[in-house]
Design a protein around this motif. Sequence first.
Motif, PDB file in Angstrom:
ATOM      1  N   VAL A  51      54.018  15.488 -11.853  1.00  0.00           N
ATOM      2  CA  VAL A  51      54.219  16.920 -12.020  1.00  0.00           C
ATOM      3  C   VAL A  51      55.374  17.400 -11.147  1.00  0.00           C
ATOM      4  CG1 VAL A  51      53.174  19.210 -11.724  1.00  0.00           C
ATOM      5  CG2 VAL A  51      51.801  17.306 -12.594  1.00  0.00           C
ATOM      6  N   ARG A  52      56.227  18.208 -11.725  1.00  0.00           N
ATOM      7  CA  ARG A  52      57.343  18.801 -10.995  1.00  0.00           C
ATOM      8  C   ARG A  52      57.061  20.282 -10.810  1.00  0.00           C
ATOM      9  NH1 ARG A  52      62.459  21.355 -12.128  1.00  0.00           N
ATOM     10  NH2 ARG A  52      64.101  20.660 -10.695  1.00  0.00           N
ATOM     11  N   ASN A  53      57.084  20.751  -9.570  1.00  0.00           N
ATOM     12  CA  ASN A  53      56.970  22.173  -9.262  1.00  0.00           C
ATOM     13  C   ASN A  53      58.313  22.667  -8.766  1.00  0.00           C
ATOM     14  OD1 ASN A  53      54.036  21.120  -8.772  1.00  0.00           O
ATOM     15  ND2 ASN A  53      53.854  23.335  -8.967  1.00  0.00           N
ATOM     16  N   ALA A  54      58.882  23.636  -9.456  1.00  0.00           N
ATOM     17  CA  ALA A  54      60.227  24.080  -9.077  1.00  0.00           C
ATOM     18  C   ALA A  54      60.447  25.527  -9.469  1.00  0.00           C
ATOM     19  CB  ALA A  54      61.275  23.195  -9.738  1.00  0.00           C
ATOM     20  N   TYR A  55      61.395  26.138  -8.772  1.00  0.00           N
ATOM     21  CA  TYR A  55      61.797  27.504  -9.089  1.00  0.00           C
ATOM     22  C   TYR A  55      62.865  27.452 -10.175  1.00  0.00           C
ATOM     23  CZ  TYR A  55      59.157  28.286  -4.865  1.00  0.00           C
ATOM     24  OH  TYR A  55      58.145  28.294  -3.932  1.00  0.00           O
ATOM     25  N   ASP A  56      62.409  27.042 -11.347  1.00  0.00           N
ATOM     26  CA  ASP A  56      63.283  26.835 -12.493  1.00  0.00           C
ATOM     27  C   ASP A  56      63.424  28.109 -13.317  1.00  0.00           C
ATOM     28  OD1 ASP A  56      64.030  24.126 -12.290  1.00  0.00           O
ATOM     29  OD2 ASP A  56      62.133  23.454 -13.126  1.00  0.00           O
TER      30      ASP A  56
ATOM     31  N   ASP B  63      57.080  29.641  -9.512  1.00  0.00           N
ATOM     32  CA  ASP B  63      56.998  28.178  -9.466  1.00  0.00           C
ATOM     33  C   ASP B  63      56.526  27.738 -10.851  1.00  0.00           C
ATOM     34  OD1 ASP B  63      56.123  25.551  -9.293  1.00  0.00           O
ATOM     35  OD2 ASP B  63      54.729  25.901  -7.648  1.00  0.00           O
ATOM     36  N   ARG B  64      57.376  27.008 -11.553  1.00  0.00           N
ATOM     37  CA  ARG B  64      57.053  26.547 -12.903  1.00  0.00           C
ATOM     38  C   ARG B  64      56.819  25.037 -12.877  1.00  0.00           C
ATOM     39  NH1 ARG B  64      58.618  30.778 -16.404  1.00  0.00           N
ATOM     40  NH2 ARG B  64      60.002  32.285 -15.378  1.00  0.00           N
TER      41      ARG B  64
ATOM     42  N   VAL C 267      55.664  25.723 -17.252  1.00  0.00           N
ATOM     43  CA  VAL C 267      54.506  26.602 -17.239  1.00  0.00           C
ATOM     44  C   VAL C 267      54.449  27.365 -15.916  1.00  0.00           C
ATOM     45  CG1 VAL C 267      51.997  26.715 -17.419  1.00  0.00           C
ATOM     46  CG2 VAL C 267      53.265  24.994 -18.737  1.00  0.00           C
ATOM     47  N   GLN C 268      54.236  28.672 -15.985  1.00  0.00           N
ATOM     48  CA  GLN C 268      54.122  29.475 -14.770  1.00  0.00           C
ATOM     49  C   GLN C 268      52.890  29.032 -13.988  1.00  0.00           C
ATOM     50  OE1 GLN C 268      54.404  33.188 -16.953  1.00  0.00           O
ATOM     51  NE2 GLN C 268      56.045  33.845 -15.585  1.00  0.00           N
TER      52      GLN C 268
ATOM     53  N   GLU D 121      69.912  28.979 -11.134  1.00  0.00           N
ATOM     54  CA  GLU D 121      69.333  30.108 -10.417  1.00  0.00           C
ATOM     55  C   GLU D 121      68.390  30.874 -11.344  1.00  0.00           C
ATOM     56  OE1 GLU D 121      69.148  30.861  -7.420  1.00  0.00           O
ATOM     57  OE2 GLU D 121      69.793  32.882  -6.873  1.00  0.00           O
ATOM     58  N   PRO D 122      67.092  30.968 -11.011  1.00  0.00           N
ATOM     59  CA  PRO D 122      66.168  31.708 -11.865  1.00  0.00           C
ATOM     60  C   PRO D 122      66.266  33.206 -11.606  1.00  0.00           C
ATOM     61  CG  PRO D 122      65.005  30.882  -9.965  1.00  0.00           C
ATOM     62  CD  PRO D 122      66.431  30.399  -9.833  1.00  0.00           C
TER      63      PRO D 122
END
Length: 413
Positions: A316-321, A306-307, A328-329, A283-284
């Motif tokens: 490329v992975r876009n996730a709410y990490d 989304d990082r 990278v933001q 959970e970010p």
Amino acid sequence: MGLALAPRFSSVVEGAVPGGRLGDWPDPESYGIADTRLDLWPRDDNSFVLPLELRPRDRELGRVWLRDTYVNCFDVEGRAVYVATGTTRVAGLETAAPWNDGIFVWTAPALRGPWTLADTTGIRAGAERGKVWSPEFVGENTSGRTVVAPWQEYWTDTEFGKRGEAWAPEVHYVRGKWYIVACMGDHSRKVGSFLLVSEGGVAGPYRVATGNLEKPFGESFIGGPAFVEPGAYHHIDGGLYAEGDDAWLVLHNHWYARFADDMEDIVPSTGLRQFRETAYSPEPYLEGAHVFRHAGKYFLVQAAWDRTSINADGTVRNAYDTAATGRVQFQYDAVVAVADAFEGPYSERWTAGVGAGHDNFFTDHNGGLWATFFRNPNYGYWSNAARLAGAAVPGVVRLEWTGDRLYVRRRKP
């Protein structure tokens, strides 16, 4: 960094629903993957920047520089009153820190304007028009009325010089009275959310609620940047949700509290509670939270980064990490969950708007659905520093309702 690759999606089929609306979009396969599709971005065909009246400091830029844009529409004695506010900066500073000069409010009879600064001339003759509250108003304190609490006053140190800023204000009209919920930011003596109570109209004059005379709402905890002094950090990004005779304080990162009947403090016997949510794993940190009710459902709206990172196969992975090396933001998104009750339990979250984080959802006087956006300037909005000049704007974007979810209005196929 350019636009990230589109995420992989589940096999759920999207389509139209009765009334010609688009249906729910299929979610990315792994919960927590961000949806980057261009339909979810504010675009020229679904959004615009509000033509707010300029102050002298705005004339060189040609528009108002605004973060955490807040817009709402209220029925005041049978007429529509639109309000706008947000985090502003002083002339000569590139950001709203380490100090700013308080809270400005604009009003309009319609969403497209004309937008004028709230008329504060009858309250403070000769003062800057539209400025409804500021730490500089400390001289207005009397023995029975506090406009600026001691912990909200400006102060100085050798690292930053002048310090103290107001962040993320929201204007609310509850039971015939005007309120502002705002936050003293990271460079303040105490960091956290507070309530201002108007003793007149939307322009004020405002005073600090009695529950905030000594400190922000809630208890202090370890948080914020390293320069925040121990014991100074409280819960931030306060908002207000009202329904009938009840009102709640909504805070960052899952917290809420019920206001007392007189709206001077939160109810001490219950204190802060956490929404029942379907969390990401991990959970970010989530901020800019608020609750919006539509069609009998409660929508919990939060801001999440989304990082981008790289998958093992090189994609490329876009996730709410959570923040980590190599992540990278990319975009500051609005994520939303829905429930049948204010407290929850809330559904899994979905991406409602790309780059629309720290917004608010509202209904115009014709029943139209909207959200605000401001294009977060941290690292350049849309992850492109060349677009930085177009960041920090008072933007609004149309929303659409699927019968189940709310999204930024998408293009119809």
